[in-house]
Design a protein around this motif. Sequence first.
Motif, short mmCIF file in Angstrom:
data_model
loop_
_atom_site.label_atom_id
_atom_site.label_comp_id
_atom_site.label_asym_id
_atom_site.label_seq_id
_atom_site.Cartn_x
_atom_site.Cartn_y
_atom_site.Cartn_z
N GLN A 1 14.33 12.63 9.40
CA GLN A 1 13.24 12.25 10.29
C GLN A 1 13.53 12.68 11.73
O GLN A 1 12.63 13.11 12.45
CB GLN A 1 13.01 10.74 10.21
N ALA B 1 1.00 19.91 9.17
CA ALA B 1 1.88 18.87 8.63
C ALA B 1 1.06 17.76 7.97
O ALA B 1 1.40 17.28 6.88
CB ALA B 1 2.74 18.29 9.75
N ASN B 2 -0.04 17.36 8.62
CA ASN B 2 -0.92 16.34 8.06
C ASN B 2 -1.46 16.79 6.70
O ASN B 2 -1.52 16.03 5.73
CB ASN B 2 -2.06 16.07 9.04
N LEU C 1 -0.13 18.94 4.53
CA LEU C 1 0.90 18.95 3.49
C LEU C 1 1.24 17.54 3.01
O LEU C 1 1.46 17.32 1.81
CB LEU C 1 2.16 19.66 4.02
N LEU C 2 1.24 16.59 3.93
CA LEU C 2 1.48 15.20 3.53
C LEU C 2 0.32 14.68 2.67
O LEU C 2 0.53 13.94 1.70
CB LEU C 2 1.66 14.33 4.76
N LEU C 3 -0.90 15.08 3.02
CA LEU C 3 -2.07 14.69 2.23
C LEU C 3 -1.96 15.26 0.82
O LEU C 3 -2.20 14.56 -0.18
CB LEU C 3 -3.35 15.17 2.90
N LEU D 1 0.76 16.20 -0.78
CA LEU D 1 1.84 15.55 -1.50
C LEU D 1 1.41 14.16 -2.00
O LEU D 1 1.71 13.78 -3.14
CB LEU D 1 3.06 15.42 -0.59
N THR D 2 0.71 13.42 -1.16
CA THR D 2 0.26 12.08 -1.55
C THR D 2 -0.69 12.14 -2.74
O THR D 2 -0.57 11.35 -3.69
CB THR D 2 -0.44 11.40 -0.36
N CYS E 1 -8.00 14.36 7.59
CA CYS E 1 -6.76 14.21 8.36
C CYS E 1 -6.85 13.02 9.31
O CYS E 1 -7.81 12.91 10.08
CB CYS E 1 -6.49 15.47 9.18
N PHE F 1 8.52 20.71 5.42
CA PHE F 1 8.02 20.07 4.21
C PHE F 1 8.93 20.29 3.01
O PHE F 1 8.90 19.51 2.05
CB PHE F 1 6.62 20.61 3.92
N ASP G 1 11.53 20.32 0.16
CA ASP G 1 12.50 19.40 -0.42
C ASP G 1 12.92 20.00 -1.76
O ASP G 1 12.07 20.23 -2.63
CB ASP G 1 11.89 18.02 -0.63
#
Length: 293
Positions: A5, A65-66, A68-70, A72-73, A109, A161, A163
Amino acid sequence: MREKQKAFRGAMLGLAVGDAMGSAVDRKSIEEICNDYGPNGLLGYDLANGYAEVSSYTQLAAFTANALLLGLTRRQVQNRNIPLVRYVGVALREWSRSQHYSAPERTFCWLSTLPELKRRRCMDTRMLDRLDRDETGTPEEPKNDSGHPGGLVNAVAVGLFFDPERMNPQEIGRLGADAVALTHGDPGAFLAGAVLSYVIAGIVQDPETALKDHFTQAAEVVAAQFGSTYPQAMELKHLLSRTRILANGGNLSRQAAMEHLKCTTAPEVLAGAMYACLKNPGDFDAAMVTAVN
């Protein structure tokens, strides 16, 4: 996770710092910069009403970034395996509508609720033009020939992003290229995005490896991954190799070396960033001043 983080915040904040400093001298020559700020150039923020303003570059990195998180969720919660680049395209279009004083009927977003990340300061009008049209581009079907470096900010979010538990390493290079190709169709631009994605991912996953090695490995991987289709991949590898030699040498001043690299197209800007970091190891302020000027 706590250490990662810190890396995520540091990368995004560092991007914003460079954007806020650099936008003040955008399109100025080094002579003009020195005339305005003194013989050493710009050494800090050029404040407007007490603030260091960021431009569309920081906004775009955040929206990527927003996205990619969306994505992934939705994969984890709804088991929807839609290609991640499609979420990036949706997010960038959502951002672009904010640049035309029009609020989208439906937002994806959460960043769209923050006025600071929609303030109208677009630095790349060709990118905005592409987002206003019906179709965005892909590496295989580019929609323009833009080699502008503006799309590289998307690759920063892509690199963060990554992993290894959820992605094959080569996927991150492909996603980095795809994210840039949405708006920038020149192969040099999206291949530079692939390299930058690998570099950022490598730094986060393996911070003990020397930065020069991250750049070298990323360029080699992109050349192997894309070289059979795009000869520009080998050109980019050679450019970064020459940049490493330039950073190791002492014949040119930092200013002269950066002028030699030109730093106009996406590959040149990537090389300039590499030079600024390698020439100022461990010194964020000095590297940023080198890059901005």
